[in-house]
Design an enzyme around this catalytic site. Sequence first.
Site, PDB file in Angstrom:
ATOM      1  N   ARG A 144       0.848  -1.183   0.000  1.00  0.00           N
ATOM      2  CA  ARG A 144       0.000   0.000   0.000  1.00  0.00           C
ATOM      3  C   ARG A 144       0.888   1.238   0.000  1.00  0.00           C
ATOM      4  O   ARG A 144       1.494   1.583   1.009  1.00  0.00           O
ATOM      5  CB  ARG A 144      -0.931  -0.006   1.212  1.00  0.00           C
ATOM      6  CG  ARG A 144      -1.949  -1.133   1.200  1.00  0.00           C
ATOM      7  CD  ARG A 144      -2.845  -1.078  -0.012  1.00  0.00           C
ATOM      8  NE  ARG A 144      -3.943  -2.049   0.047  1.00  0.00           N
ATOM      9  CZ  ARG A 144      -4.836  -2.199  -0.916  1.00  0.00           C
ATOM     10  NH1 ARG A 144      -4.745  -1.479  -2.031  1.00  0.00           N
ATOM     11  NH2 ARG A 144      -5.807  -3.089  -0.798  1.00  0.00           N
TER      12      ARG A 144
ATOM     13  N   ALA B  75     -10.465  -7.761  -1.023  1.00  0.00           N
ATOM     14  CA  ALA B  75     -11.322  -6.575  -1.066  1.00  0.00           C
ATOM     15  C   ALA B  75     -11.219  -5.918  -2.428  1.00  0.00           C
ATOM     16  O   ALA B  75     -10.285  -6.181  -3.197  1.00  0.00           O
ATOM     17  CB  ALA B  75     -10.911  -5.588   0.034  1.00  0.00           C
TER      18      ALA B  75
ATOM     19  N   GLU C 189     -13.921 -10.657  -6.030  1.00  0.00           N
ATOM     20  CA  GLU C 189     -12.638 -10.334  -5.415  1.00  0.00           C
ATOM     21  C   GLU C 189     -12.036 -11.548  -4.704  1.00  0.00           C
ATOM     22  O   GLU C 189     -10.827 -11.769  -4.749  1.00  0.00           O
ATOM     23  CB  GLU C 189     -12.809  -9.173  -4.431  1.00  0.00           C
ATOM     24  CG  GLU C 189     -13.200  -7.851  -5.076  1.00  0.00           C
ATOM     25  CD  GLU C 189     -12.137  -7.319  -6.024  1.00  0.00           C
ATOM     26  OE1 GLU C 189     -10.956  -7.698  -5.896  1.00  0.00           O
ATOM     27  OE2 GLU C 189     -12.492  -6.505  -6.901  1.00  0.00           O
TER      28      GLU C 189
ATOM     29  N   GLU D 256      -8.466 -12.510  -6.196  1.00  0.00           N
ATOM     30  CA  GLU D 256      -7.320 -12.226  -5.330  1.00  0.00           C
ATOM     31  C   GLU D 256      -6.814 -13.444  -4.571  1.00  0.00           C
ATOM     32  O   GLU D 256      -5.621 -13.512  -4.260  1.00  0.00           O
ATOM     33  CB  GLU D 256      -7.679 -11.116  -4.334  1.00  0.00           C
ATOM     34  CG  GLU D 256      -7.911  -9.766  -4.990  1.00  0.00           C
ATOM     35  CD  GLU D 256      -7.953  -8.627  -3.996  1.00  0.00           C
ATOM     36  OE1 GLU D 256      -7.817  -7.472  -4.423  1.00  0.00           O
ATOM     37  OE2 GLU D 256      -8.125  -8.888  -2.780  1.00  0.00           O
TER      38      GLU D 256
ATOM     39  N   GLU E  98      -1.041  -6.096  -7.032  1.00  0.00           N
ATOM     40  CA  GLU E  98      -1.571  -7.450  -6.894  1.00  0.00           C
ATOM     41  C   GLU E  98      -0.652  -8.517  -7.488  1.00  0.00           C
ATOM     42  O   GLU E  98      -0.975  -9.711  -7.436  1.00  0.00           O
ATOM     43  CB  GLU E  98      -2.949  -7.524  -7.560  1.00  0.00           C
ATOM     44  CG  GLU E  98      -3.983  -6.613  -6.905  1.00  0.00           C
ATOM     45  CD  GLU E  98      -5.303  -6.643  -7.636  1.00  0.00           C
ATOM     46  OE1 GLU E  98      -5.317  -7.040  -8.823  1.00  0.00           O
ATOM     47  OE2 GLU E  98      -6.323  -6.257  -7.034  1.00  0.00           O
TER      48      GLU E  98
END
Length: 214
Positions: free
Chosen positions: A79, A91, A108, A112, A161
Amino acid sequence: MSALPEPVEEVCDRPERWEVVDSAEAFRGRIVRVRVDRVKMRGGEGMEVVTREAIVHPGSVGVVAIDEADRVLMIRQYRHPAGRLLWEVPAGLRDVPGEPLRDLAARELLEEAGYRAEHWHTLVDAFPSPGMSDERIRVFLARGLTEVPPEEIDFERVHEEADMPVAWVPLDEAVAKVLRGQIHNSMAVNGILAAHAARARGWTGLRPADAPED
């Protein structure tokens, strides 16, 4: 001496909108925009107009996926604004107009983490930073998990990701990590603590996946 606040009938959030004298857009980005409002509020000598900056955000959803051993599925993601690698729950943004939130959460979880879930409930709703943003999050509880082979997932992980390891953390250990300050993501913190409380009630009393957002 100022008057005491009026008593409230019930501790329950409700919609409210104070008068906006004028509003202007200060910034528009790819995901968010910043709006500057001048709002009428109560002051020391009656009403006054004050300036408030508001980040307009599309909203997001998260998934607390728990397996038959009461382990929480967690992913690690970089992040940039926080300057950290954070352990989170799957998320995503509400970036498809009209898409049901449960469908977004399922997408998601698949993209993910590579899982599908049979049972879905609404776990918790929150405004993570209501003093500056209208972002609204809904965290789902997903159970009855099935792993999906990578070749069946039509999604390419890039950028943040591209390198997202997955870990299964026992729910009690996840709660301990939250309380020790080892997990910081607000979606994960809200979801883990809510799941812990829901398990203590035997997973009863949960709202359905399509519960309205009040």
